[in-house]
Scaffold this active site. Sequence first.
Site, PDB file in Angstrom:
ATOM      1  N   ARG A  88       0.852  -1.189   0.000  1.00 42.29           N
ATOM      2  CA  ARG A  88       0.000   0.000   0.000  1.00 42.29           C
ATOM      3  C   ARG A  88       0.884   1.233   0.000  1.00 42.29           C
ATOM      4  NH1 ARG A  88      -4.205   1.460   4.809  1.00 42.29           N
ATOM      5  NH2 ARG A  88      -2.258   1.924   5.873  1.00 42.29           N
TER       6      ARG A  88
ATOM      7  N   THR B 250      -0.830   7.713  -0.927  1.00 46.35           N
ATOM      8  CA  THR B 250      -2.152   7.617  -1.581  1.00 46.35           C
ATOM      9  C   THR B 250      -3.027   6.542  -0.951  1.00 46.35           C
ATOM     10  OG1 THR B 250      -1.407   5.951  -3.165  1.00 46.35           O
ATOM     11  CG2 THR B 250      -1.077   8.271  -3.781  1.00 46.35           C
TER      12      THR B 250
ATOM     13  N   ASP C 201       1.570  -2.169  12.184  1.00 48.30           N
ATOM     14  CA  ASP C 201       1.887  -2.653  10.827  1.00 48.30           C
ATOM     15  C   ASP C 201       2.184  -4.152  10.904  1.00 48.30           C
ATOM     16  OD1 ASP C 201       3.330  -1.262   7.983  1.00 48.30           O
ATOM     17  OD2 ASP C 201       3.409  -3.394   8.447  1.00 48.30           O
TER      18      ASP C 201
ATOM     19  N   ASP D  58       5.516  -5.460   9.230  1.00 45.00           N
ATOM     20  CA  ASP D  58       6.713  -5.117  10.003  1.00 45.00           C
ATOM     21  C   ASP D  58       6.819  -5.959  11.267  1.00 45.00           C
ATOM     22  OD1 ASP D  58       7.638  -3.261   8.210  1.00 45.00           O
ATOM     23  OD2 ASP D  58       6.697  -1.545   9.204  1.00 45.00           O
TER      24      ASP D  58
HETATM   25  O1  LIG Z   1      -6.813  -2.311   3.228  1.00 43.94           O
HETATM   26  P1  LIG Z   1      -5.626  -1.508   2.809  1.00 43.94           P
HETATM   27  O2  LIG Z   1      -5.819  -0.036   3.093  1.00 43.94           O
HETATM   28  O3  LIG Z   1      -5.222  -1.757   1.393  1.00 43.94           O
HETATM   29  O4  LIG Z   1      -4.428  -1.899   3.770  1.00 43.94           O
HETATM   30  C1  LIG Z   1      -4.132  -3.199   4.123  1.00 43.94           C
HETATM   31  C2  LIG Z   1      -2.856  -3.659   3.490  1.00 43.94           C
HETATM   32  O5  LIG Z   1      -1.731  -2.985   4.059  1.00 43.94           O
HETATM   33  C3  LIG Z   1      -0.827  -3.951   4.618  1.00 43.94           C
HETATM   34  O6  LIG Z   1       0.157  -4.306   3.711  1.00 43.94           O
HETATM   35  P2  LIG Z   1       1.423  -3.371   3.428  1.00 43.94           P
HETATM   36  O7  LIG Z   1       1.128  -2.395   2.335  1.00 43.94           O
HETATM   37  O8  LIG Z   1       1.900  -2.758   4.708  1.00 43.94           O
HETATM   38  O9  LIG Z   1       2.484  -4.370   2.837  1.00 43.94           O
HETATM   39  P3  LIG Z   1       3.372  -5.457   3.617  1.00 43.94           P
HETATM   40  O10 LIG Z   1       2.464  -6.613   3.871  1.00 43.94           O
HETATM   41  O11 LIG Z   1       4.455  -5.753   2.654  1.00 43.94           O
HETATM   42  O12 LIG Z   1       3.879  -4.841   4.893  1.00 43.94           O
HETATM   43  C4  LIG Z   1      -1.721  -5.117   4.935  1.00 43.94           C
HETATM   44  O13 LIG Z   1      -1.025  -6.303   5.121  1.00 43.94           O
HETATM   45  C5  LIG Z   1      -2.668  -5.125   3.778  1.00 43.94           C
HETATM   46  O14 LIG Z   1      -2.182  -5.808   2.639  1.00 43.94           O
HETATM   47  O1  LIG Z   2      -3.504  -0.949  10.535  1.00 45.69           O
HETATM   48  C1  LIG Z   2      -2.949  -1.322   9.484  1.00 45.69           C
HETATM   49  C2  LIG Z   2      -3.344  -0.856   8.222  1.00 45.69           C
HETATM   50  C3  LIG Z   2      -2.697  -1.314   7.118  1.00 45.69           C
HETATM   51  N1  LIG Z   2      -1.673  -2.186   7.255  1.00 45.69           N
HETATM   52  C4  LIG Z   2      -1.281  -2.641   8.469  1.00 45.69           C
HETATM   53  O2  LIG Z   2      -0.352  -3.445   8.560  1.00 45.69           O
HETATM   54  N2  LIG Z   2      -1.926  -2.195   9.560  1.00 45.69           N
HETATM   55 MG   LIG Z   3       3.079  -3.496   6.084  1.00 51.00          MG
END
Ligand SMILES: O=P(O)(O)OC[C@H]1O[C@H](OP(=O)(O)OP(=O)(O)O)[C@H](O)[C@@H]1O
Ligand SMILES: O=c1cc[nH]c(=O)[nH]1
Ligand SMILES: [Mg+2]
Length: 206
Positions: free
Chosen positions: A101, A105, A197, A200
Amino acid sequence: MLKVFDHPLIRHKLTIMRDKNTSSKDFRQNLNEIASLMVFEITRDFPVTIKQVDTPLCSCKGYELSRDIVIAPILRAGLGLVQGIQDLIPTAKIAHIGMYRDEKTLLPKPYFEKYPSNINDALVLIVDPMLATGGSSIAAIDRVKMQGAKDIRLVCLVGSPEGVEAVTRAHPDVDIYLAALDDHLNEHGYIVPGLGDAGDRIFGTK
Ligand SMILES: O=P(O)(O)OC[C@H]1O[C@H](OP(=O)(O)OP(=O)(O)O)[C@H](O)[C@@H]1O
Ligand SMILES: O=c1cc[nH]c(=O)[nH]1
Ligand SMILES: [Mg+2]
């Protein structure tokens, strides 16, 4: 359909995961355990065929899963749910949907995808711990549908009301399963109270 699990074991384990002092190791372990508990219910209506089985004593009626099952984690954080589901469904195939994400944006940016060949006939479980704005889940469902899949369920740990509404509007045919429906999104698109997160915390990248 939205199903929010209210099982005491799931609540207990999710509380450990929410705690900011929980280690990456314990976070991953509890995530896998919750995934196993959730999949037990999610698969309740999966079809079976009847087959004969010979026990050491006699022949009797048995059952086997009759549809292929595909687990489709949204990378990276979705990987944290795979083992717990695969432990219970060892024959499941794994698809990978790479997507992050954009921090500004909040829109999903796809970067990789790989699917097993039988996905159009399979029951597909798209998995991701976090359903925040819903953008990533909607984009993942779009992509899985483009591969021909028709029977899709979305399995997340923590969801927001905004995310549930967005996914339901975009894909009313996809059932959503959550361990918890949280309160709201903050100005950065994070789920409150949430657990931070997820990626992370799983991979120790912060
Ligand atoms: O519903 P949304 O607003 O789209 O957000 C949720 C997304 O954000 C996080 O991923 P992230 O972008 O942090 O990627 P990662 O899993 O690589 O940390 C999470 O694991 C989802 O995939
Ligand atoms: O709360 C949140 C939202 C998006 N992605 C995450 O990992 N945590
Ligand atoms: Mg993430």
